[in-house]
Write a protein that holds these residues in place. Structure first.
Motif, PDB file in Angstrom:
ATOM      1  N   ASP A 137     -83.684   3.466-127.616  1.00  0.00           N
ATOM      2  CA  ASP A 137     -83.486   2.014-127.636  1.00  0.00           C
ATOM      3  C   ASP A 137     -84.324   1.310-126.587  1.00  0.00           C
ATOM      4  N   GLY A 138     -85.340   2.011-126.071  1.00  0.00           N
ATOM      5  CA  GLY A 138     -86.216   1.416-125.077  1.00  0.00           C
ATOM      6  C   GLY A 138     -85.743   1.581-123.648  1.00  0.00           C
ATOM      7  N   ASP A 139     -84.606   2.206-123.450  1.00  0.00           N
ATOM      8  CA  ASP A 139     -84.055   2.472-122.119  1.00  0.00           C
ATOM      9  C   ASP A 139     -83.999   3.989-121.962  1.00  0.00           C
ATOM     10  N   TRP A 140     -84.778   4.521-121.020  1.00  0.00           N
ATOM     11  CA  TRP A 140     -84.907   5.970-120.898  1.00  0.00           C
ATOM     12  C   TRP A 140     -83.662   6.644-120.336  1.00  0.00           C
ATOM     13  N   ARG A 141     -82.771   5.881-119.720  1.00  0.00           N
ATOM     14  CA  ARG A 141     -81.612   6.480-119.064  1.00  0.00           C
ATOM     15  C   ARG A 141     -80.628   7.077-120.071  1.00  0.00           C
ATOM     16  N   ALA A 142     -79.985   8.157-119.680  1.00  0.00           N
ATOM     17  CA  ALA A 142     -78.976   8.792-120.532  1.00  0.00           C
ATOM     18  C   ALA A 142     -77.864   7.795-120.836  1.00  0.00           C
ATOM     19  N   CYS A 143     -77.324   7.887-122.044  1.00  0.00           N
ATOM     20  CA  CYS A 143     -76.298   6.940-122.485  1.00  0.00           C
ATOM     21  C   CYS A 143     -75.069   7.695-122.992  1.00  0.00           C
TER      22      CYS A 143
ATOM     23  N   CYS B  70     -68.914   2.323-133.718  1.00  0.00           N
ATOM     24  CA  CYS B  70     -69.533   2.376-132.390  1.00  0.00           C
ATOM     25  C   CYS B  70     -70.497   3.547-132.327  1.00  0.00           C
ATOM     26  N   ASN B  71     -71.778   3.243-132.134  1.00  0.00           N
ATOM     27  CA  ASN B  71     -72.742   4.301-131.856  1.00  0.00           C
ATOM     28  C   ASN B  71     -72.770   4.500-130.339  1.00  0.00           C
ATOM     29  N   VAL B  72     -72.496   5.735-129.919  1.00  0.00           N
ATOM     30  CA  VAL B  72     -72.327   6.003-128.491  1.00  0.00           C
ATOM     31  C   VAL B  72     -73.652   6.230-127.770  1.00  0.00           C
ATOM     32  N   GLY B  73     -74.765   6.215-128.506  1.00  0.00           N
ATOM     33  CA  GLY B  73     -76.063   6.419-127.881  1.00  0.00           C
ATOM     34  C   GLY B  73     -76.367   7.890-127.655  1.00  0.00           C
ATOM     35  N   SER B  74     -77.428   8.164-126.942  1.00  0.00           N
ATOM     36  CA  SER B  74     -77.914   9.529-126.749  1.00  0.00           C
ATOM     37  C   SER B  74     -77.940   9.906-125.281  1.00  0.00           C
ATOM     38  N   VAL B  75     -77.410  11.089-124.991  1.00  0.00           N
ATOM     39  CA  VAL B  75     -77.506  11.629-123.639  1.00  0.00           C
ATOM     40  C   VAL B  75     -78.940  12.068-123.348  1.00  0.00           C
ATOM     41  N   GLY B  76     -79.527  12.838-124.260  1.00  0.00           N
ATOM     42  CA  GLY B  76     -80.774  13.527-123.936  1.00  0.00           C
ATOM     43  C   GLY B  76     -82.039  12.952-124.487  1.00  0.00           C
ATOM     44  N   GLN B  77     -81.952  11.955-125.391  1.00  0.00           N
ATOM     45  CA  GLN B  77     -83.182  11.387-125.947  1.00  0.00           C
ATOM     46  C   GLN B  77     -82.929   9.962-126.465  1.00  0.00           C
ATOM     47  N   PRO B  78     -82.671   9.009-125.580  1.00  0.00           N
ATOM     48  CA  PRO B  78     -82.445   7.624-126.014  1.00  0.00           C
ATOM     49  C   PRO B  78     -83.657   7.059-126.747  1.00  0.00           C
TER      50      PRO B  78
ATOM     51  N   GLN C 263     -76.270  17.167-117.250  1.00  0.00           N
ATOM     52  CA  GLN C 263     -75.642  17.373-115.945  1.00  0.00           C
ATOM     53  C   GLN C 263     -75.384  16.043-115.241  1.00  0.00           C
ATOM     54  N   ALA C 264     -76.321  15.098-115.355  1.00  0.00           N
ATOM     55  CA  ALA C 264     -76.139  13.786-114.728  1.00  0.00           C
ATOM     56  C   ALA C 264     -74.982  13.026-115.360  1.00  0.00           C
ATOM     57  N   VAL C 265     -74.867  13.123-116.682  1.00  0.00           N
ATOM     58  CA  VAL C 265     -73.764  12.450-117.380  1.00  0.00           C
ATOM     59  C   VAL C 265     -72.428  13.080-117.007  1.00  0.00           C
ATOM     60  N   LEU C 266     -72.358  14.403-116.977  1.00  0.00           N
ATOM     61  CA  LEU C 266     -71.108  15.065-116.607  1.00  0.00           C
ATOM     62  C   LEU C 266     -70.708  14.728-115.173  1.00  0.00           C
ATOM     63  N   ALA C 267     -71.689  14.589-114.288  1.00  0.00           N
ATOM     64  CA  ALA C 267     -71.392  14.197-112.909  1.00  0.00           C
ATOM     65  C   ALA C 267     -70.849  12.771-112.850  1.00  0.00           C
ATOM     66  N   ASP C 268     -71.390  11.885-113.677  1.00  0.00           N
ATOM     67  CA  ASP C 268     -70.890  10.512-113.717  1.00  0.00           C
ATOM     68  C   ASP C 268     -69.479  10.461-114.303  1.00  0.00           C
ATOM     69  N   ILE C 269     -69.244  11.275-115.332  1.00  0.00           N
ATOM     70  CA  ILE C 269     -67.912  11.315-115.937  1.00  0.00           C
ATOM     71  C   ILE C 269     -66.855  11.713-114.906  1.00  0.00           C
ATOM     72  N   GLU C 270     -67.222  12.602-113.988  1.00  0.00           N
ATOM     73  CA  GLU C 270     -66.275  13.062-112.967  1.00  0.00           C
ATOM     74  C   GLU C 270     -65.828  11.928-112.045  1.00  0.00           C
ATOM     75  N   LYS C 271     -66.598  10.845-111.978  1.00  0.00           N
ATOM     76  CA  LYS C 271     -66.252   9.724-111.095  1.00  0.00           C
ATOM     77  C   LYS C 271     -65.185   8.809-111.700  1.00  0.00           C
ATOM     78  N   HIS C 272     -64.884   9.022-112.980  1.00  0.00           N
ATOM     79  CA  HIS C 272     -63.930   8.174-113.680  1.00  0.00           C
ATOM     80  C   HIS C 272     -62.692   8.985-114.058  1.00  0.00           C
ATOM     81  N   LYS C 273     -61.656   8.298-114.434  1.00  0.00           N
ATOM     82  CA  LYS C 273     -60.396   8.969-114.768  1.00  0.00           C
ATOM     83  C   LYS C 273     -60.425   9.444-116.219  1.00  0.00           C
ATOM     84  N   VAL C 274     -61.363  10.319-116.501  1.00  0.00           N
ATOM     85  CA  VAL C 274     -61.552  10.828-117.860  1.00  0.00           C
ATOM     86  C   VAL C 274     -60.630  12.014-118.087  1.00  0.00           C
ATOM     87  N   GLU C 275     -59.871  11.941-119.156  1.00  0.00           N
ATOM     88  CA  GLU C 275     -58.947  13.012-119.494  1.00  0.00           C
ATOM     89  C   GLU C 275     -59.568  14.027-120.437  1.00  0.00           C
ATOM     90  N   VAL C 276     -60.531  13.593-121.249  1.00  0.00           N
ATOM     91  CA  VAL C 276     -61.080  14.478-122.265  1.00  0.00           C
ATOM     92  C   VAL C 276     -62.484  14.006-122.633  1.00  0.00           C
TER      93      VAL C 276
END
Length: 248
Positions: free
Chosen positions: A199-205, A189-197, A16-29
């Protein structure tokens, strides 16, 4: 502009946090590179949200929820069986449950578009092969993977974000100031993990792809709510919540 997400693993708060962030950008898909479910406490809700994405690939945990899981450690296997039960939980309409199962069953393993390959694991084994940063020292493996890539490949599965170049270099997001320009040379390009990072950074990626520019996004979310829900489910071992805090 595209948003690329992967490895959600039933973490509703992160998604939900990632989808909310996506809404702030001009994402088409929005493209999802797999593993909607597994490990986390909200598989049904995550599947329902991801259904809105026009491209959703099959991940190994998604496949494990539909069939007998193979190659999973005991904790992951136990979580997959619990996930399967949640997708069959009483109290919801038969149509709704069938719609989720059909959605998962119809997921492709690869998607090609405009010279770009999208997979969950790797170009060589789209479902199960891991491509770790240390694989840059495995020249034979990397050469065989790059040989299957026309130009660019976006993938997930390892939960470790970063850029692989054909001259066998790996760049983590912080090393490139969270941005990388594609220049026509073969790139993974590895896009990282939304729900279980991991790489030592707990934030969604997740990743934004704007023409030839990749931008990594790291998003805070209500991690303690997710951890609490995991603790309250006996079939999900506590360490699955603990590791979220550590990003490992």
């Amino acid at each position: 502009m595209k948003a690329l997400i992967s490895d959600i693993h039933s973490n509703l708060e992160a998604l939900q946090a990632v989808l909310a962030d996506i809404e702030k950008h001009k994402v088409e898909v929005i493209y999802c590179l797999g593993d909607i479910v597994g490990y986390g406490p909200n598989p049904r809700e995550c599947v329902d949200l991801v259904m809105q994405c026009p491209v959703v690939l099959l991940g190994n945990h998604d496949q494990g929820a539909m069939f007998d899981p193979e190659g999973f450690n005991p904790s992951a296997e136990r979580a997959i069986f619990w996930t399967r039960a949640q997708l069959e939980v009483p109290g919801e309409s038969r149509d709704r449950k069938e719609r989720r199962w059909e959605f998962l069953a119809e997921r492709p393993r690869t998607h090609r578009e405009d010279g770009i390959l999208y997979v969950h694991g790797s170009a060589r084994n789209p479902l199960n092969e891991y491509v770790f940063p240390e694989d840059i020292y495995n020249q034979r493996k990397m050469e065989r993977i790059f040989a299957l890539v026309d130009r660019y490949c976006f993938q997930g599965h390892t939960h470790v974000p970063g850029i692989f170049t054909e001259n066998l270099q790996f760049h983590s997001p912080d090393e490139i100031d969270y941005q990388y320009r594609l220049d026509g040379r073969k790139t993974l390009c590895n896009v990282g993990s939304v729900g279980q990072p991991r790489d030592g950074d707990w934030r969604a990626c997740y990743v934004l792809l704007d023409d030839d520019v990749i931008r990594y996004r790291r998003i805070d979310y209500d991690i303690e709510s997710t951890v609490k829900k995991i603790y309250e489910i006996p079939d999900l071992e506590n360490f699955l919540g603990d590791r979220l805090r550590d990003g490992r």
